[in-house]
Design an enzyme around this catalytic site. Structure first.
Site, PDB file in Angstrom:
ATOM      1  N   SER A 126       0.811  -1.218   0.000  1.00 32.20           N
ATOM      2  CA  SER A 126       0.000   0.000   0.000  1.00 32.20           C
ATOM      3  C   SER A 126       0.841   1.263   0.000  1.00 32.20           C
ATOM      4  O   SER A 126       1.908   1.320   0.633  1.00 32.20           O
ATOM      5  CB  SER A 126      -0.861  -0.016   1.265  1.00 32.20           C
ATOM      6  OG  SER A 126      -1.407   1.252   1.519  1.00 32.20           O
ATOM      7  N   GLU A 128       0.136   3.648   1.724  1.00 26.21           N
ATOM      8  CA  GLU A 128       0.165   4.094   3.124  1.00 26.21           C
ATOM      9  C   GLU A 128       1.546   3.818   3.734  1.00 26.21           C
ATOM     10  O   GLU A 128       1.931   4.464   4.707  1.00 26.21           O
ATOM     11  CB  GLU A 128      -0.956   3.388   3.904  1.00 26.21           C
ATOM     12  CG  GLU A 128      -1.145   3.816   5.344  1.00 26.21           C
ATOM     13  CD  GLU A 128      -1.748   5.210   5.572  1.00 26.21           C
ATOM     14  OE1 GLU A 128      -2.385   5.754   4.657  1.00 26.21           O
ATOM     15  OE2 GLU A 128      -1.555   5.742   6.669  1.00 26.21           O
ATOM     16  N   TYR A 152      -1.713   0.533  10.532  1.00 26.69           N
ATOM     17  CA  TYR A 152      -1.928  -0.122   9.235  1.00 26.69           C
ATOM     18  C   TYR A 152      -0.671  -0.003   8.357  1.00 26.69           C
ATOM     19  O   TYR A 152      -0.193  -0.988   7.795  1.00 26.69           O
ATOM     20  CB  TYR A 152      -3.141   0.518   8.536  1.00 26.69           C
ATOM     21  CG  TYR A 152      -3.327   0.068   7.112  1.00 26.69           C
ATOM     22  CD1 TYR A 152      -3.968  -1.127   6.818  1.00 26.69           C
ATOM     23  CD2 TYR A 152      -2.854   0.841   6.034  1.00 26.69           C
ATOM     24  CE1 TYR A 152      -4.133  -1.550   5.498  1.00 26.69           C
ATOM     25  CE2 TYR A 152      -3.015   0.433   4.727  1.00 26.69           C
ATOM     26  CZ  TYR A 152      -3.654  -0.765   4.460  1.00 26.69           C
ATOM     27  OH  TYR A 152      -3.808  -1.169   3.155  1.00 26.69           O
TER      28      TYR A 152
HETATM   29  N1  GDD Z   1     -12.472   7.275   6.006  1.00 27.65           N
HETATM   30  C1  GDD Z   1     -12.622   8.604   6.154  1.00 27.65           C
HETATM   31  N2  GDD Z   1     -13.785   9.095   6.707  1.00 27.65           N
HETATM   32  N3  GDD Z   1     -11.624   9.423   5.744  1.00 27.65           N
HETATM   33  C2  GDD Z   1     -11.810  10.756   5.893  1.00 27.65           C
HETATM   34  C3  GDD Z   1     -12.979  11.307   6.421  1.00 27.65           C
HETATM   35  C4  GDD Z   1     -14.010  10.441   6.861  1.00 27.65           C
HETATM   36  O1  GDD Z   1     -15.055  10.844   7.365  1.00 27.65           O
HETATM   37  N4  GDD Z   1     -12.851  12.671   6.400  1.00 27.65           N
HETATM   38  C5  GDD Z   1     -11.653  12.951   5.882  1.00 27.65           C
HETATM   39  N5  GDD Z   1     -11.005  11.793   5.563  1.00 27.65           N
HETATM   40  C6  GDD Z   1      -9.644  11.698   5.012  1.00 27.65           C
HETATM   41  C7  GDD Z   1      -8.708  10.819   5.846  1.00 27.65           C
HETATM   42  O2  GDD Z   1      -8.219  11.541   6.975  1.00 27.65           O
HETATM   43  C8  GDD Z   1      -7.629  10.535   4.802  1.00 27.65           C
HETATM   44  O3  GDD Z   1      -6.713  11.612   4.737  1.00 27.65           O
HETATM   45  C9  GDD Z   1      -8.405  10.484   3.471  1.00 27.65           C
HETATM   46  O4  GDD Z   1      -9.684  11.057   3.757  1.00 27.65           O
HETATM   47  C10 GDD Z   1      -8.595   9.090   2.903  1.00 27.65           C
HETATM   48  O5  GDD Z   1      -9.086   8.241   3.922  1.00 27.65           O
HETATM   49  P1  GDD Z   1      -9.642   6.773   3.570  1.00 27.65           P
HETATM   50  O6  GDD Z   1     -10.667   6.857   2.514  1.00 27.65           O
HETATM   51  O7  GDD Z   1     -10.032   6.130   4.855  1.00 27.65           O
HETATM   52  O8  GDD Z   1      -8.390   6.034   2.888  1.00 27.65           O
HETATM   53  P2  GDD Z   1      -6.833   5.974   3.297  1.00 27.65           P
HETATM   54  O9  GDD Z   1      -6.070   6.833   2.346  1.00 27.65           O
HETATM   55  O10 GDD Z   1      -6.630   6.200   4.725  1.00 27.65           O
HETATM   56  O11 GDD Z   1      -6.504   4.435   3.009  1.00 27.65           O
HETATM   57  C11 GDD Z   1      -6.890   3.826   1.777  1.00 27.65           C
HETATM   58  O12 GDD Z   1      -5.835   3.890   0.847  1.00 27.65           O
HETATM   59  C12 GDD Z   1      -4.674   3.094   1.157  1.00 27.65           C
HETATM   60  C13 GDD Z   1      -3.671   3.312   0.035  1.00 27.65           C
HETATM   61  O13 GDD Z   1      -3.011   4.514   0.244  1.00 27.65           O
HETATM   62  C14 GDD Z   1      -7.315   2.370   2.053  1.00 27.65           C
HETATM   63  O14 GDD Z   1      -7.934   1.845   0.907  1.00 27.65           O
HETATM   64  C15 GDD Z   1      -6.128   1.517   2.426  1.00 27.65           C
HETATM   65  O15 GDD Z   1      -6.541   0.152   2.563  1.00 27.65           O
HETATM   66  C16 GDD Z   1      -5.083   1.644   1.303  1.00 27.65           C
HETATM   67  O16 GDD Z   1      -3.965   0.836   1.570  1.00 27.65           O
END
Ligand code: GDD
Length: 328
Positions: A126, A128, A152
């Site tokens: 990832s 991440e 994670y």
């Molecule tokens: N989930 C979520 N919910 N994220 C929020 C929100 C909310 O209400 N508001 C703002 N965000 C912001 C988070 O702080 C983060 O900066 C961004 O939106 C993306 O959050 P997520 O959609 O939860 O994804 P992620 O980037 O943390 O992780 C995803 O991408 C990774 C690859 O970079 C996941 O799919 C992981 O499994 C994957 O590895």
């Protein structure tokens, strides 16, 4: 007879999409599925696959269930897509995250080395993992140092390194796809793009008035799951085992995602978004933009779906879902 594939994590977004891709290519597809108390929904994403995937109850923290599959199936290709995949949730359950995303991957690898070391194995790594690291040119690529900022991310760095170690030490075909964010109509509802798409449609239909979000100022490089599982398969068909970044090479703030999504349903996000501290992380990854030059030049992969296509796919999904639910 076609090739045999085993997918750990077949019930997730990418598990579903990869299963379809492999079935379309004539593979015999076997997937491990975890039992949970809603038996009617645990394989929801697999229900309308065109073709049959054989599912087996198991868990990557249960070595016996992995052994049983690899010993009996003797697959040509093994894909590990299983994980505690929600970054924010990993802060709440760090121990479980390590058990699943590190020990679980050790279990899979150990079993692979015992029962089918001549076949190929893929690890869902990832972006991440990069955490706070960004190259001077504003991108992350295969050489960017990994500096994770979440349980994670830390767990994914561990599994990534295990695969590289096995490749060197045992000369196995063990590879990492370092995938940046990607979505589709099958995306989990608590990831930000899907959460926004669902709420925008619900607000448009008068079902709710607001959506609570957290940090709108982080940036993500967001592709489409169908493009990204195609990349996984291409990485596994390469003539040498290697690691590849998979990304669109564009980045968008969460604010832009909200703006575009609400615009697609004729609304202004500023009228409906409420900021709630509960959605902020203890430590945030502020910026992701992947440089996928290596996979584009080596394997000829490139994305077919734009960022706008992917957001529209999710909006259309919820419009369709609620229209049917309402009127039929
Ligand atoms: N989930 C979520 N919910 N994220 C929020 C929100 C909310 O209400 N508001 C703002 N965000 C912001 C988070 O702080 C983060 O900066 C961004 O939106 C993306 O959050 P997520 O959609 O939860 O994804 P992620 O980037 O943390 O992780 C995803 O991408 C990774 C690859 O970079 C996941 O799919 C992981 O499994 C994957 O590895």
């Amino acid at each position: 007879m076609g090739k045999k594939a085993v997918i750990f994590g077949c019930t997730g977004q990418d598990g579903r999409t990869l299963s379809q891709l492999l079935l379309d290519k004539g593979y015999d597809v076997h997937g491990m599925m975890r039992r949970h108390s809603f038996s009617s929904t645990q394989d929801t994403r697999l229900k309308d696959l065109n073709g049959e995937i054989k599912t087996y109850y198991g868990d990557v923290t249960d070595r016996f269930t992995i052994d049983k599959m690899l010993r009996e199936i003797k697959p040509d290709e093994v894909y590990n897509l299983s994980a505690l995949s929600h970054v924010k949730v990993s802060f709440d359950v760090p121990n479980f995250t390590m058990q699943t995303n590190c020990i679980g991957v050790f279990n899979i690898m150990d079993s692979f080395l015992e029962y089918c070391p001549e076949s190929k194995i893929y690890q869902a790594s990832s972006s991440e993992c990069f955490g706070l690291s960004v190259n001077d040119n504003g991108f992350q690529d295969e050489l960017t140092p990994m500096n994770p900022v979440s349980p994670y991310g830390i767990s994914k760095v561990c599994a990534y390194n295990l695969f590289r170690h096995v490749r060197r030490a045992f000369k196995c075909f063990a590879v990492n796809g370092i995938l940046f964010n990607h979505a589709s109509k099958w995306r989990g509802e608590n990831f930000v793009e899907q959460k926004i798409a669902k709420a925008a449609v619900q607000i448009k239909m008068g079902m709710i008035k607001t959506i609570d979000l957290g940090n709108l100022d982080s940036f993500r490089d967001i592709g489409n799951s169908r493009d990204y599982v195609r990349a996984m398969h291409m990485i596994m068909q390469h003539n040498v085992p290697d690691d590849f970044v998979v990304s669109t090479m564009e980045t968008h703030s969460i604010r832009e995602i909200a703006e575009l999504t609400f615009k697609m349903v004729g609304l202004n996000y500023e009228d409906h978004v409420v900021i709630d501290q509960k959605n902020f992380r203890k430590e945030e990854l502020p910026y992701l933009k992947g440089d996928s030059t290596k996979i584009r030049e080596t394997l000829g992969w490139k994305p077919e779906f734009t960022f706008e296509d992917t957001i529209k796919e999710m909006v259309d999904h919820w419009l369709d879902y609620y229209t049917k639910q309402k009127y039929f």
